[in-house]
Design an enzyme around this catalytic site. Structure first.
Site, mmCIF file in Angstrom:
data_model
loop_
_atom_site.group_PDB
_atom_site.id
_atom_site.type_symbol
_atom_site.label_atom_id
_atom_site.label_comp_id
_atom_site.label_asym_id
_atom_site.label_seq_id
_atom_site.Cartn_x
_atom_site.Cartn_y
_atom_site.Cartn_z
ATOM 1 N N GLY C 68 0.858 -1.187 0.000
ATOM 2 C CA GLY C 68 0.000 0.000 0.000
ATOM 3 C C GLY C 68 0.884 1.223 0.000
ATOM 4 O O GLY C 68 1.993 1.204 0.516
ATOM 5 N N GLY C 70 -0.825 4.670 0.014
ATOM 6 C CA GLY C 70 -1.621 5.860 0.336
ATOM 7 C C GLY C 70 -1.232 6.553 1.613
ATOM 8 O O GLY C 70 -1.223 7.779 1.682
ATOM 9 N N GLU C 71 -0.901 5.766 2.656
ATOM 10 C CA GLU C 71 -0.677 6.378 3.956
ATOM 11 C C GLU C 71 0.746 6.900 4.153
ATOM 12 O O GLU C 71 1.011 7.593 5.138
ATOM 13 C CB GLU C 71 -0.979 5.382 5.094
ATOM 14 C CG GLU C 71 -2.442 5.036 5.251
ATOM 15 C CD GLU C 71 -2.901 3.954 4.279
ATOM 16 O OE1 GLU C 71 -2.036 3.341 3.628
ATOM 17 O OE2 GLU C 71 -4.111 3.749 4.154
#
Lengths: 168, 277, 113
Positions: C68, C70-71
């Site tokens: 991931g 996004g964070e």
């Protein structure tokens, strides 16, 4: 008590009887079914509801429909012509200027007001013009780029198009 | 958020507006950018709105008989972009361009802002520093209220119920007058936590006004006395800052405690005095 | 382009948390900044343009090696901003070790007293 209003929205004339307390944004969304204009904060802060009233960027959640009587209104639905995207719409598309897209219609309408008065805005001027429009996704970086893209395209539409066509 | 129901009347002249205001619970609608948010929260529930936006005589900015006359219906954007204002009252243009955001400036009016008398609005400090008179009209005709007599407290003015503001009149400043408006904005609303307006005339007379600091905007006569008629130097600026905001009740909120606001008022006075030195 | 966009947004959210955003309650548990007139969302004019760079390594824990993204910006930017403020204070002679987020102007001013 209801009041008769005549408004021109995206070039089409509408005559309606509305309650004085009906906000312009709800007139556009609920009566005319133009749902491209969004209601975000509903407290005149976020700018998602921005439209052009007589050419001026306006938060339509902070205006009554009756105040817009005899006005010319442009919403996001009125930006494309004959199926061809407005340079700002194209800019947001090309530069990844949106993620969730909720703020986009308001951003585009505010930017349209800016580009009408300032053909070649600096980055700083673009950021200042957009201070009344919130975006939670993009960090504004690609929104600024999208507006720059549109400014470039609008100031030299022919040259730009030929170049792009040549590249294809 | 939907306001409670109300009647709506659009008027074309000031006389019509005054007649329409006969009902106690009527309110004037100009740009609506203070009133409508309050109505949506139902903090304000007028039974009738009198829309004055179509009154042509309230628009426009001109010079007349030694005065700059700003129609009450002039928007912040109109004033920020006006040539006469930029050349003769530059701090009005600077201040106007710091209000809210583009969309707010396109609709909010100077008359509406003054009548609303928000303790953190920008116009009150500017009209106070410019020795302005607020011209109002009621059923008994027109009268002028000096800016220094206009703001009477938190959201309150000396405007009577059936009166409307028609214009703001400012004596044309003598050639060589310098002005400055320095503002520390509340980061969310962009209202002033502290706004300091200074007008310094060629003879050294210096007007100093603050907004955001207390229940209503005010002229700071203690600070004025320190610099009026004297050379502006680092020493006199420091002395004026020391004398400033002494005898007022200082606001305290989420963004600035009383102590911090007092500190900011002195810092922003220094900036404004440096700008007119 | 999508990953960069996610990082830009994440950085902006983190900077918002570090400098502007915080839910504030009074002693009765009442939220005191419940609208955008009091709760500060960062705006376009609060930021410069960003430059992003990435160090790409496959994830060993799934067959595709994907991660991931996004964070990532949100995680890095609050400590970066807070440490930058503390560093500025230290170089100005203020030996401040911590300021509670968001670093409002008053909190920074108080830390300097």
């Amino acid at each position: 008590m209801s009041t008769k209003i005549t408004v021109t929205v995206n070039g089409a004339k509408h005559i309606d009887k509305v309650e004085p307390r009906l906000l312009l944004v709800y007139y556009l969304r609920d009566v005319l079914k133009l749902t491209g204009t969004h209601v975000g904060c509903d407290t005149s802060s976020c700018g998602a509801c921005t439209i052009l009233v007589d050419g001026k960027a306006t938060k339509s959640c902070t205006m009554l429909a009756v105040q817009a009587d005899k006005c010319k209104i442009t919403t996001i639905e009125g930006m494309a012509t004959n199926g061809e995207l407005h340079p700002l719409q194209e800019g947001f598309n090309q530069c990844h200027g949106l993620q969730c897209g909720f703020c986009t219609p308001g951003m585009i309408m505010t930017a349209a007001d800016l580009l009408k008065n300032n053909k070649k805005p600096s980055e700083e001027q673009i950021r200042a013009a957009l201070e009344g429009n919130f975006c939670r996704c993009t960090g504004y970086h690609n929104i600024v780029k999208a507006v720059q893209y549109a400014a470039d395209k609008m100031s030299a539409p022919r040259a730009r198009k030929t170049k792009k066509e040549a590249a294809l | 958020m939907i306001p409670v129901s109300f009647d709506y009347q659009k008027v074309k002249t000031v006389d019509e507006a005054i007649a329409a205001l006969s009902n106690d619970n009527s309110k004037i609608l100009a740009g609506g950018h203070s009133l409508l948010p309050a109505m949506k929260l139902r903090l304000s529930q007028p039974s009738k709105l009198v829309d004055i936006a179509a009154i042509a005589s309230l628009k426009g900015i001109k010079e007349e008989d030694g005065e700059i006359v700003i129609g009450a219906g002039a928007t912040h954007a109109d004033i920020a972009g006006d040539k006469l204002i930029k050349s003769k009252l530059p701090f009005f243009a600077e201040g106007a361009s710091m209000i809210g955001d583009v969309q707010v400036r396109n609709h909010g009016t100077i008359g509406g802002s003054l009548a609303h008398a928000d303790p953190a609005a920008d116009w009150p400090a500017l009209v106070l520093a410019a020795d302005a008179a607020i011209e109002v009209q009621g059923s008994n005709g027109k009268r002028r209220i000096k800016a220094t007599d206009f703001f009477t407290g938190l959201f309150s003015t000396s405007l009577q119920d059936n009166e409307i503001i028609v214009a703001i009149r400012i004596p044309v400043p003598a050639q060589g007058t310098k002005t400055s408006y320095q503002k520390f904005s509340q980061p969310a609303s962009r209202f002033a936590i502290v706004g300091c307006a200074v007008m310094r005339f060629p003879d050294g007379k210096t007007n100093i006004a603050f907004t955001g600091v207390s229940d209503n905007a005010f002229r700071d006569s203690n600070a004025e006395a320190v610099v009026s008629g004297k050379v502006i130097s680092n020493d006199s600026i420091a002395a004026a800052a020391k004398a400033a905001v002494q005898s007022v009740n200082i606001l305290s909120d989420h963004y600035a405690s009383e102590e911090y606001r007092k500190h900011l008022a002195k810092v922003y006075l220094k900036k404004a005095l440096q700008a007119v030195a | 382009m999508i990953v960069e966009g996610q990082i830009h947004g994440g950085v902006a959210q983190g900077v918002g948390q570090a400098l502007f955003e915080g839910a504030e309650y009074d002693e009765n548990g009442q939220l005191t900044n419940a609208s955008y007139m009091d709760y500060c969302m960062p705006r376009a004019d609060d930021f410069p343009m960003f430059e992003t760079g990435s160090q790409v390594t496959p994830c060993p824990h799934n067959p595709l090696g994907v991660k991931g993204a996004g964070e990532a910006g949100t995680i890095g930017s609050p400590p970066a901003v807070v440490n930058a403020v503390l560093d500025a204070l230290w170089s100005g002679g203020h030996k401040v070790k911590d300021i509670r987020m968001p670093l409002t102007s008053e909190r920074v001013w108080r830390a300097m007293q």
